[in-house]
Design an enzyme around this catalytic site. Structure first.
Site, PDB file in Angstrom:
ATOM      1  N   ASP A   1      -3.041  -1.108  10.370  1.00  0.00           N
ATOM      2  CA  ASP A   1      -3.205  -1.136   8.914  1.00  0.00           C
ATOM      3  C   ASP A   1      -3.863  -2.420   8.413  1.00  0.00           C
ATOM      4  O   ASP A   1      -4.239  -2.506   7.240  1.00  0.00           O
ATOM      5  CB  ASP A   1      -1.841  -0.988   8.213  1.00  0.00           C
ATOM      6  CG  ASP A   1      -1.281   0.414   8.326  1.00  0.00           C
ATOM      7  OD1 ASP A   1      -2.005   1.318   8.790  1.00  0.00           O
ATOM      8  OD2 ASP A   1      -0.110   0.609   7.944  1.00  0.00           O
TER       9      ASP A   1
ATOM     10  N   LYS B   1       0.853  -1.188   0.000  1.00  0.00           N
ATOM     11  CA  LYS B   1       0.000   0.000   0.000  1.00  0.00           C
ATOM     12  C   LYS B   1       0.887   1.235   0.000  1.00  0.00           C
ATOM     13  O   LYS B   1       2.057   1.208   0.385  1.00  0.00           O
ATOM     14  CB  LYS B   1      -0.946   0.014   1.197  1.00  0.00           C
ATOM     15  CG  LYS B   1      -0.266  -0.012   2.585  1.00  0.00           C
ATOM     16  CD  LYS B   1       0.259   1.320   3.092  1.00  0.00           C
ATOM     17  CE  LYS B   1       0.837   1.194   4.503  1.00  0.00           C
ATOM     18  NZ  LYS B   1       1.587   2.410   4.930  1.00  0.00           N
TER      19      LYS B   1
ATOM     20  N   MET C   1      11.158  -4.558   4.477  1.00  0.00           N
ATOM     21  CA  MET C   1      10.779  -4.313   5.868  1.00  0.00           C
ATOM     22  C   MET C   1      11.151  -2.884   6.256  1.00  0.00           C
ATOM     23  O   MET C   1      12.176  -2.367   5.838  1.00  0.00           O
ATOM     24  CB  MET C   1      11.484  -5.319   6.782  1.00  0.00           C
ATOM     25  CG  MET C   1      11.079  -6.762   6.533  1.00  0.00           C
ATOM     26  SD  MET C   1      11.984  -7.927   7.572  1.00  0.00           S
ATOM     27  CE  MET C   1      11.418  -7.437   9.201  1.00  0.00           C
TER      28      MET C   1
END
Length: 281
Positions: free
Chosen positions: A136, A11, A95
């Site tokens: 999220d 996203k 990450m």
């Protein structure tokens, strides 16, 4: 045994305003989520012995602390199923990049195992479960571009333009906890209406803090800004710019130094995970 392979898409936060701080320490946010057609990949094989085994684990992340394992065990407890799973992770999303990789992996695990175990738990309940894993996770469960408020759990589904994006990945891990605890972080941006966001956009209140603390991110923004308006996603460290077509994004990507990796992906208001689930149905 039944098997299932599903994407866990990235996203972008097209904007991120911090409008307050709650008594419990969490921040009140307003942000605009859009998905990318770029993802991790998760492969599930059902087990009849109830064991959860994750293959392709992440360096430095304990097995039981991994959001994939936590999501699977949470769903087991919620459903009281006798099933388990072998789960193999193909990791593509960086990450600490602000692309939501861990939350997306958790959401794909909840949705994938819900299907593989024939649980038939509705998306609203899965989103509530997901919220306990991360703010999220619900937007990935629902799989639609959204204006999010609160800690990110109050969603208004929207349909912004779907450009092509060039996402640049500075080689640095940015700690979300560090950025949200920074004393210099703006925490009083006036609330904005969703219509205003869609018409005018907004800034990322975390960007100045990340730029100051991470020179790699600052330098990436400076470089990308030579070609397009560049912004930080989430708390970083990935930065992105929007393009009207794939060719223009690829052209700029080719001009980036080899020391600054990146990728080109299409923005999407329906996540590739949900498109895949729909095709399976």
């Amino acid at each position: 045994m039944p098997t299932l392979s599903l994407p866990a898409p990235a996203k972008l936060n097209l904007m991120l305003h911090i409008v307050g701080r709650r008594a419990d320490g969490y921040h009140e946010l307003q942000t605009l989520f859009q998905f990318l057609d770029y993802s991790d990949e998760l492969h599930f094989i059902r087990r009849d012995d109830g064991q959860i085994r994750l293959h392709g684990e992440l360096t430095g992340v304990d097995h039981e602390s991994n959001l994939i394992v936590r999501a699977a065990r949470l769903l087991q407890r919620e459903s009281a199923t006798r099933y388990g799973a072998d789960i193999r992770l193909e990791k593509r999303l960086p990450m600490g990049g602000g692309l939501g990789g861990g939350s997306s992996d958790a959401a794909t695990t909840l949705l994938g195992l819900n299907r593989l175990w024939n649980l038939d738990i509705n998306p609203e309940r899965l989103a509530t479960l997901g919220l306990s894993l991360g703010a999220d996770v619900p937007v990935f469960i629902h799989g639609r571009a959204a204006f999010a408020e609160g800690v990110g759990e109050r969603l208004t589904f929207v349909e912004p333009d779907e450009p092509w994006f060039l996402v640049v990945v500075p080689q640095v891990f940015v700690s979300t906890a560090e950025i949200f605890s920074a004393p210099e972080l703006t925490r009083d941006t006036p609330p904005i209406k969703v219509r205003t966001v869609l018409e005018r956009g907004g800034q990322n209140d975390c960007q100045s803090v990340v730029e100051e603390r991470y020179s790699e991110v600052r330098n990436a923004l400076i470089l990308l800004n030579k070609f397009v308006s560049a912004r930080l996603t989430g708390t970083g460290g990935c930065v992105f710019g929007a393009f009207p077509n794939e060719a223009e994004a690829v052209k700029v990507a080719a001009q980036l130094p080899a020391t600054l990796p990146g990728f080109v992906a299409k923005g999407s208001n329906i996540s590739m995970l949900h498109r895949k689930l729909q095709s399976l149905s």
